[in-house]
Design a protein around this motif. Structure first.
Motif, PDB file in Angstrom:
ATOM      1  N   PHE A  22       0.943  -1.234  -0.025  1.00 33.54           N
ATOM      2  CA  PHE A  22      -0.122  -0.162   0.025  1.00 33.54           C
ATOM      3  C   PHE A  22       1.058   1.285  -0.020  1.00 33.54           C
ATOM      4  O   PHE A  22       0.248   2.176  -0.626  1.00 33.54           O
ATOM      5  N   TRP A  23       2.035   1.236   0.756  1.00 34.27           N
ATOM      6  CA  TRP A  23       2.856   2.526   0.719  1.00 34.27           C
ATOM      7  C   TRP A  23       3.287   2.850  -0.517  1.00 34.27           C
ATOM      8  O   TRP A  23       3.331   4.121  -0.982  1.00 34.27           O
ATOM      9  N   GLN A  44      -1.681   3.697   9.048  1.00 31.60           N
ATOM     10  CA  GLN A  44      -0.754   2.749   8.823  1.00 31.60           C
ATOM     11  C   GLN A  44      -0.861   1.601   9.691  1.00 31.60           C
ATOM     12  O   GLN A  44      -0.520   0.474   9.415  1.00 31.60           O
ATOM     13  N   ILE A  45      -1.313   1.942  10.871  1.00 32.55           N
ATOM     14  CA  ILE A  45      -1.461   0.855  12.183  1.00 32.55           C
ATOM     15  C   ILE A  45      -2.551  -0.155  11.682  1.00 32.55           C
ATOM     16  O   ILE A  45      -2.326  -1.086  11.689  1.00 32.55           O
ATOM     17  N   GLN A  49      -1.768  -3.991  10.902  1.00 29.08           N
ATOM     18  CA  GLN A  49      -2.679  -4.889  11.744  1.00 29.08           C
ATOM     19  C   GLN A  49      -3.714  -5.877  10.752  1.00 29.08           C
ATOM     20  O   GLN A  49      -3.702  -6.978  11.253  1.00 29.08           O
ATOM     21  N   ILE A  50      -4.236  -5.320   9.801  1.00 27.08           N
ATOM     22  CA  ILE A  50      -4.958  -6.199   8.981  1.00 27.08           C
ATOM     23  C   ILE A  50      -3.823  -7.018   8.279  1.00 27.08           C
ATOM     24  O   ILE A  50      -4.280  -8.367   8.110  1.00 27.08           O
ATOM     25  N   SER A  51      -2.628  -6.914   7.969  1.00 24.91           N
ATOM     26  CA  SER A  51      -1.758  -7.500   7.446  1.00 24.91           C
ATOM     27  C   SER A  51      -1.548  -8.757   8.160  1.00 24.91           C
ATOM     28  O   SER A  51      -1.344  -9.871   7.965  1.00 24.91           O
ATOM     29  N   TYR A  52      -1.328  -8.409   9.464  1.00 25.29           N
ATOM     30  CA  TYR A  52      -0.849  -9.621  10.462  1.00 25.29           C
ATOM     31  C   TYR A  52      -2.102 -10.370  10.395  1.00 25.29           C
ATOM     32  O   TYR A  52      -1.870 -11.854  10.699  1.00 25.29           O
TER      33      TYR A  52
END
Length: 123
Positions: A22-23, A44-45, A49-52
């Motif tokens: 995304f970045w 960003q957080i 977190q959704i990636s985790y």
């Protein structure tokens, strides 16, 4: 159905990788500067977190396919994951109301996730 659950794991790995990008994809180094300090951090957080969550879900699919298919907890997990993707599909129509092929492709992909996770429970 073990193959379907394995595909569910790959599906989530793909989304984790997509979110890690995304970045760059959405030029967050420039675009997020337009947001307030708090909102920039929250975006960003939430993305990390959704990636985790996607990685954890993939690991569960890879390591516990039998348990996902044969236990109440496993069926609840699959059902909850299916509903997650169904809700994400609905959000396309609420927050991304645009007639653009990329949005339509993502809508189909999100709906596919809802179906993939529902299949082992419904079989």
């Amino acid at each position: 159905m073990k193959t379907v659950i394995f595909i569910c794991g790959l599906y989530n790995i793909a989304f984790a990788l997509f979110h890690f990008g995304f970045w760059k994809i959405f030029r967050w180094d420039n675009d997020l500067k337009k947001l307030s300090f708090a909102n920039r951090g929250i975006m960003q957080i939430l993305n990390i977190q959704i990636s985790y969550y996607f990685i954890l879900t993939a690991i569960i699919c890879f390591v516990f396919p039998k348990e996902l298919m044969t236990t109440k907890l496993g069926n609840w997990f699959l059902t909850g994951s299916s509903i997650f993707w169904l809700i994400r599909t609905v959000q396309q129509f609420i927050f991304l109301r645009a007639n653009h092929y990329k949005i339509h492709v993502l809508t189909v992909i999100f709906l596919a996730g809802a179906i993939l996770f529902a299949l082992p429970v419904l079989s």
